[in-house]
Structure formats: C-alpha cells, structure tokens
Design a protein around this motif. Sequence first.
Motif, PDB file in Angstrom:
ATOM      1  N   PHE A 113       1.674   9.560  -5.403  1.00 40.41           N
ATOM      2  CA  PHE A 113       2.373  10.900  -4.918  1.00 40.41           C
ATOM      3  C   PHE A 113       3.443  11.436  -5.752  1.00 40.41           C
ATOM      4  CE2 PHE A 113       4.754  13.307  -2.034  1.00 40.41           C
ATOM      5  CZ  PHE A 113       4.052  14.482  -1.699  1.00 40.41           C
ATOM      6  N   CYS A 114       4.538  10.885  -6.026  1.00 40.16           N
ATOM      7  CA  CYS A 114       5.725  11.200  -6.762  1.00 40.16           C
ATOM      8  C   CYS A 114       5.177  11.523  -8.306  1.00 40.16           C
ATOM      9  CB  CYS A 114       6.825  10.162  -6.850  1.00 40.16           C
ATOM     10  SG  CYS A 114       7.552   9.972  -5.199  1.00 40.16           S
ATOM     11  N   GLY A 115       4.380  10.709  -8.861  1.00 43.34           N
ATOM     12  CA  GLY A 115       3.782  10.847 -10.043  1.00 43.34           C
ATOM     13  C   GLY A 115       2.943  12.261 -10.105  1.00 43.34           C
ATOM     14  N   GLY A 116       2.266  12.269  -9.134  1.00 42.65           N
ATOM     15  CA  GLY A 116       1.511  14.010  -9.180  1.00 42.65           C
ATOM     16  C   GLY A 116       2.518  14.857  -9.177  1.00 42.65           C
ATOM     17  N   LEU A 117       3.670  14.739  -8.130  1.00 50.18           N
ATOM     18  CA  LEU A 117       4.523  15.961  -8.003  1.00 50.18           C
ATOM     19  C   LEU A 117       5.264  16.174  -9.463  1.00 50.18           C
ATOM     20  CD1 LEU A 117       5.989  15.344  -4.702  1.00 50.18           C
ATOM     21  CD2 LEU A 117       4.557  17.148  -5.127  1.00 50.18           C
ATOM     22  N   ALA A 160       0.889  -1.208  -0.079  1.00 46.33           N
ATOM     23  CA  ALA A 160       0.045  -0.109   0.033  1.00 46.33           C
ATOM     24  C   ALA A 160       0.920   1.420   0.128  1.00 46.33           C
ATOM     25  CB  ALA A 160      -0.952  -0.037   1.200  1.00 46.33           C
ATOM     26  N   LEU A 161       2.013   1.125   0.830  1.00 49.56           N
ATOM     27  CA  LEU A 161       2.888   2.542   0.715  1.00 49.56           C
ATOM     28  C   LEU A 161       3.616   2.598  -0.670  1.00 49.56           C
ATOM     29  CD1 LEU A 161       4.209   4.726   2.455  1.00 49.56           C
ATOM     30  CD2 LEU A 161       6.030   2.763   3.178  1.00 49.56           C
ATOM     31  N   ALA A 162       3.762   1.586  -1.125  1.00 45.53           N
ATOM     32  CA  ALA A 162       4.548   1.737  -2.466  1.00 45.53           C
ATOM     33  C   ALA A 162       3.602   2.321  -3.725  1.00 45.53           C
ATOM     34  CB  ALA A 162       5.139   0.461  -3.123  1.00 45.53           C
ATOM     35  N   ALA A 163       2.167   1.886  -3.375  1.00 45.90           N
ATOM     36  CA  ALA A 163       1.141   2.398  -4.414  1.00 45.90           C
ATOM     37  C   ALA A 163       1.011   3.956  -4.215  1.00 45.90           C
ATOM     38  CB  ALA A 163      -0.003   1.570  -4.296  1.00 45.90           C
ATOM     39  N   GLY A 206       0.750  12.502 -14.436  1.00 49.09           N
ATOM     40  CA  GLY A 206       1.703  11.947 -13.717  1.00 49.09           C
ATOM     41  C   GLY A 206       1.093  10.958 -12.600  1.00 49.09           C
ATOM     42  N   ILE A 207      -0.221  11.710 -12.009  1.00 53.40           N
ATOM     43  CA  ILE A 207      -0.837  10.577 -10.935  1.00 53.40           C
ATOM     44  C   ILE A 207      -1.379   9.411 -11.484  1.00 53.40           C
ATOM     45  CG2 ILE A 207      -2.722  10.270  -9.430  1.00 53.40           C
ATOM     46  CD1 ILE A 207      -2.755  13.490  -8.912  1.00 53.40           C
ATOM     47  N   ALA A 208      -1.824   9.263 -12.905  1.00 52.27           N
ATOM     48  CA  ALA A 208      -2.409   8.092 -13.346  1.00 52.27           C
ATOM     49  C   ALA A 208      -1.163   7.012 -13.664  1.00 52.27           C
ATOM     50  CB  ALA A 208      -2.871   8.287 -14.712  1.00 52.27           C
ATOM     51  N   VAL A 209      -0.077   7.763 -14.122  1.00 47.18           N
ATOM     52  CA  VAL A 209       1.256   6.760 -14.625  1.00 47.18           C
ATOM     53  C   VAL A 209       1.837   6.380 -13.138  1.00 47.18           C
ATOM     54  CG1 VAL A 209       3.495   6.900 -15.459  1.00 47.18           C
ATOM     55  CG2 VAL A 209       1.639   7.914 -16.477  1.00 47.18           C
TER      56      VAL A 209
END
Length: 141
Positions: A40-44, A32-35, A50-53
């Motif tokens: 989070f990183c994709g959104g940033l 769950a933490l990895a997901a 980026g959130i989707a990817v």
Amino acid sequence: MPINLDDMMQLLCRVSEMRGMRAALMHSGRGALAAFMGAFCGGLMGGPPGIAVGSAVGGLLGYRLSSGQFKPVPQIILELTPREKKKLYDEAFAIIRNLEWTDAAQVTALVMGNAGLQTKLLGVMTNFLTNELRAEIQYGQ
C-alpha cells in the motif's frame, strides 16, 4: 480429588521446564498486515513500480514478524487467557484424574516421579500448543 487451576498450571510448568520445552508462536496476522502495508505504502509513493518494491519489502518484513521466537513453555502457559487455561486444565486433569492424592504437593511429587505421567502431560501440552496456539515446539536446552 480435583486440583485447582493454578496448581495444575504450576505442575505443567514444572514438567515442561524439566524437559526443556520451548515453543514459538506464529503470528500470521501481523505478517499479512506488514505485507499489505508495504504494498500500500509503495503504491502511494511510487505507483506501480512502488507496489512491486513495497510488496517485496513488506513481504520480507511480514515473514520476519510471522516467524516466532522460541520462548520457554512455562512463560507461555502463564500468559494464557483464562479460557485457554481452563481448556488445558481439562485436558491435563483427564490424565491425573485417577491418581490418589491429598494436596497439590503430593500430586506434583507423584507426577515428577513417574516418567509415563510426565510423557502423557507433555503430549497434552504439545497437542494444545500446536492445535490451539499454532506453535512450533522444541525440546532440550
């Protein structure tokens, strides 16, 4: 006559080793933490796309982290916390409580010579591993 905790753990290790018992511990928290971190990183880095990817990559990584690798049960037993060992001890001792023995070697010989006792102890270990540790069990080599 009571058997000490370490001797009981060794007995359970022998029984599980004889039957080729292996277990995979599931680590759902790490998955769950990895997901979450992927999203989070994709959104940033990339905004909404980026959130989707990031979610997709993080989800795949989370799946990989949460699916456990099979390890021999004796190794898992020896890595248990003292509280977990005590709980397993109490459940296993209920099986051998009525046997007559003088030392750990004798009770080990009694159990290793009795398929019914081995099956009952395997049942205790299976229930403990699946209910307490959420493990998946495999038998055989």
